[in-house]
Design a protein around this motif. Structure first.
Motif, mmCIF file in Angstrom:
data_model
loop_
_atom_site.group_PDB
_atom_site.id
_atom_site.type_symbol
_atom_site.label_atom_id
_atom_site.label_comp_id
_atom_site.label_asym_id
_atom_site.label_seq_id
_atom_site.Cartn_x
_atom_site.Cartn_y
_atom_site.Cartn_z
ATOM 1 N N UNK A 128 0.898 -1.179 -0.095
ATOM 2 C CA UNK A 128 -0.054 -0.052 0.009
ATOM 3 C C UNK A 128 0.824 1.379 0.195
ATOM 4 N N UNK A 129 1.888 1.340 0.965
ATOM 5 C CA UNK A 129 2.748 2.414 0.822
ATOM 6 C C UNK A 129 3.361 2.963 -0.369
ATOM 7 N N UNK A 130 4.029 1.556 -1.087
ATOM 8 C CA UNK A 130 4.599 1.925 -2.263
ATOM 9 C C UNK A 130 3.708 2.036 -3.409
ATOM 10 N N UNK A 131 2.685 1.658 -3.199
ATOM 11 C CA UNK A 131 1.696 1.605 -4.590
ATOM 12 C C UNK A 131 2.055 0.888 -5.813
ATOM 13 N N UNK A 132 2.802 -0.059 -5.465
ATOM 14 C CA UNK A 132 3.387 -0.992 -6.328
ATOM 15 C C UNK A 132 2.062 -1.757 -7.076
ATOM 16 N N UNK A 133 0.897 -1.940 -6.555
ATOM 17 C CA UNK A 133 -0.068 -2.521 -7.274
ATOM 18 C C UNK A 133 -0.869 -1.559 -8.384
ATOM 19 N N UNK A 134 -0.624 -0.322 -8.262
ATOM 20 C CA UNK A 134 -1.122 0.401 -9.063
ATOM 21 C C UNK A 134 -0.458 0.380 -10.587
ATOM 22 N N UNK A 135 0.802 -0.286 -10.671
ATOM 23 C CA UNK A 135 1.333 -0.438 -11.855
ATOM 24 C C UNK A 135 0.837 -1.934 -12.250
ATOM 25 N N UNK A 136 0.257 -1.908 -13.672
ATOM 26 C CA UNK A 136 -0.286 -2.973 -14.270
ATOM 27 C C UNK A 136 0.659 -4.007 -14.516
ATOM 28 N N UNK A 137 1.774 -3.755 -14.818
ATOM 29 C CA UNK A 137 2.589 -5.132 -14.997
ATOM 30 C C UNK A 137 3.132 -5.737 -13.691
ATOM 31 N N UNK A 138 3.279 -4.644 -12.549
ATOM 32 C CA UNK A 138 3.552 -5.481 -11.167
ATOM 33 C C UNK A 138 2.264 -6.435 -10.683
ATOM 34 N N UNK A 139 1.164 -5.883 -10.950
ATOM 35 C CA UNK A 139 -0.027 -6.441 -10.632
ATOM 36 C C UNK A 139 -0.366 -7.903 -11.315
ATOM 37 N N UNK A 140 0.022 -7.819 -12.562
ATOM 38 C CA UNK A 140 0.051 -8.973 -13.396
ATOM 39 C C UNK A 140 0.988 -10.095 -12.789
ATOM 40 N N UNK A 141 2.002 -9.624 -12.565
ATOM 41 C CA UNK A 141 3.128 -10.617 -12.253
ATOM 42 C C UNK A 141 2.741 -11.075 -10.809
ATOM 43 N N UNK A 142 2.112 -10.244 -9.887
ATOM 44 C CA UNK A 142 1.558 -10.575 -8.623
ATOM 45 C C UNK A 142 0.781 -11.876 -8.676
ATOM 46 N N UNK A 143 -0.617 -11.436 -9.684
ATOM 47 C CA UNK A 143 -1.472 -12.443 -9.934
ATOM 48 C C UNK A 143 -0.988 -13.907 -10.350
ATOM 49 N N UNK A 144 0.458 -13.816 -11.363
ATOM 50 C CA UNK A 144 0.743 -15.087 -11.490
ATOM 51 C C UNK A 144 1.479 -15.816 -10.300
ATOM 52 N N UNK A 145 1.825 -15.136 -9.476
ATOM 53 C CA UNK A 145 2.467 -15.705 -7.954
ATOM 54 C C UNK A 145 1.401 -16.246 -7.106
ATOM 55 N N UNK A 146 0.200 -15.375 -6.983
ATOM 56 C CA UNK A 146 -0.794 -15.569 -5.901
ATOM 57 C C UNK A 146 -2.149 -15.802 -6.382
ATOM 58 N N UNK A 147 -2.144 -15.930 -7.711
ATOM 59 C CA UNK A 147 -3.401 -16.216 -8.625
ATOM 60 C C UNK A 147 -4.314 -15.029 -8.547
ATOM 61 N N UNK A 148 -5.188 -14.857 -9.573
ATOM 62 C CA UNK A 148 -6.034 -13.866 -9.556
ATOM 63 C C UNK A 148 -6.841 -13.706 -8.280
ATOM 64 N N UNK A 149 -7.577 -14.949 -8.039
ATOM 65 C CA UNK A 149 -8.528 -14.936 -6.822
ATOM 66 C C UNK A 149 -7.723 -14.318 -5.555
ATOM 67 N N UNK A 150 -6.585 -14.792 -5.330
ATOM 68 C CA UNK A 150 -5.911 -14.445 -4.258
ATOM 69 C C UNK A 150 -5.377 -12.897 -4.347
ATOM 70 N N UNK A 151 -5.162 -12.483 -5.319
ATOM 71 C CA UNK A 151 -5.021 -11.022 -5.234
ATOM 72 C C UNK A 151 -6.142 -10.369 -5.038
ATOM 73 N N UNK A 152 -7.369 -10.913 -5.503
ATOM 74 C CA UNK A 152 -8.618 -9.935 -4.999
ATOM 75 C C UNK A 152 -8.707 -9.886 -3.704
#
Length: 263
Positions: free
Chosen positions: A125-149
């Motif tokens: 939250x502090x870094x706002x990294x999830x605001x970046x589309x590319x980072x968010x996509x990679x995070x979904x690959x790690x934790x799955x889309x349902x987990x990221x929700x």
């Protein structure tokens, strides 16, 4: 959206400690000793939770061409390192270090999923990294889309007061709780519960006094009430991502690293 405009100094600057404002303005009802204790606690978090590591990562990625930023190959080890560094905050805590080796190990294994996960979400939250589309996509690959929700839902529920969150994380580090997620070979018996319970009470009381001092009784009640809702969401998020092997690998790695270096 890309966050290439976020630079190291901007990120680190966000974490200047606001907790002394009330004391400096002579509006605080907390004692000097409690404010010093609170300030040291926050400083310990800021110095050991990996802010510089995250800032360096952002700066490193921002220097790359857009198409190469925040790829899975970079984001995957980033999460493992970030969550491990967040856990260092609690291992450096003076009250934690005073416990027996057995009780430190039990607390670590019983709380690490909460402390490392919530701490990691807080840094996101502090870094706002999830605001970046590319980072968010990679995070979904790690934790799955349902987990990221679930993860994003928790982040949206976080209190706006960073100091409050840091205090809550400290309370959780000493929590004698059992999970809704079953894990094998976990010791749950503490050798000296009478030592740990007063530590829980001390941090809980400090948190309550801080909120009342800063916001008044009514807002303090509301913030604690919202915290309970947030913790329910955290539990749901952990249950969801616990099904992902990469998450369990990160948690197991944190436990192993901690035992090797501290126990």
């Amino acid at each position: 959206m890309h966050i290439s405009n976020i630079r190291k100094n901007d990120f680190i600057f966000k974490f200047s400690n606001p907790t002394l404002n009330l004391l400096d303005s002579n509006q605080s009802t907390l004692s000097i000793d409690k404010w010093n204790f609170l300030s040291n606690l926050v400083r310990c978090f800021d110095e050991n939770s990996g802010y510089k590591f995250v800032a360096d990562f952002i700066e490193e990625q921002s220097a790359l061409p857009l198409k190469l930023r925040f790829k899975y190959s970079s984001v995957n080890p980033f999460f493992a390192s970030m969550m491990s560094k967040v856990q260092l905050v609690f291992e450096k805590n003076r009250d934690f270090l005073l416990l027996s080796q057995h009780d430190r190990t039990v607390l670590l294994k019983n709380t690490v999923e909460y402390t490392a996960t919530i701490g990691g979400m807080f840094i996101l939250r502090q870094s706002r990294l999830l605001d970046d589309f590319s980072f968010s996509q990679s995070a979904e690959m790690i934790f799955q889309p349902s987990g990221m929700i679930f993860i994003k839902r928790v982040i949206d529920q976080f209190d706006s007061d960073d100091t409050f969150i840091k205090l809550i994380l400290t309370i959780l580090a000493f929590a004698t709780i059992n999970y809704t997620v079953y894990r094998k070979n976990i010791q749950i018996n503490l050798t000296n519960m009478k030592v740990i319970l007063p530590i829980q009470d001390m941090y809980t009381e400090l948190t309550w006094q801080y909120l009342v001092d800063k916001y008044g009784h009514l807002q303090a009640v509301k913030r604690f009430s919202n915290l309970l809702k947030c913790l329910f969401s955290v539990t749901k998020a952990i249950v969801e991502v616990h099904q992902v092997q990469k998450f369990t690998d990160i948690i197991n790695s944190i436990i192993e690293q901690t035992e090797e270096t501290n126990f």
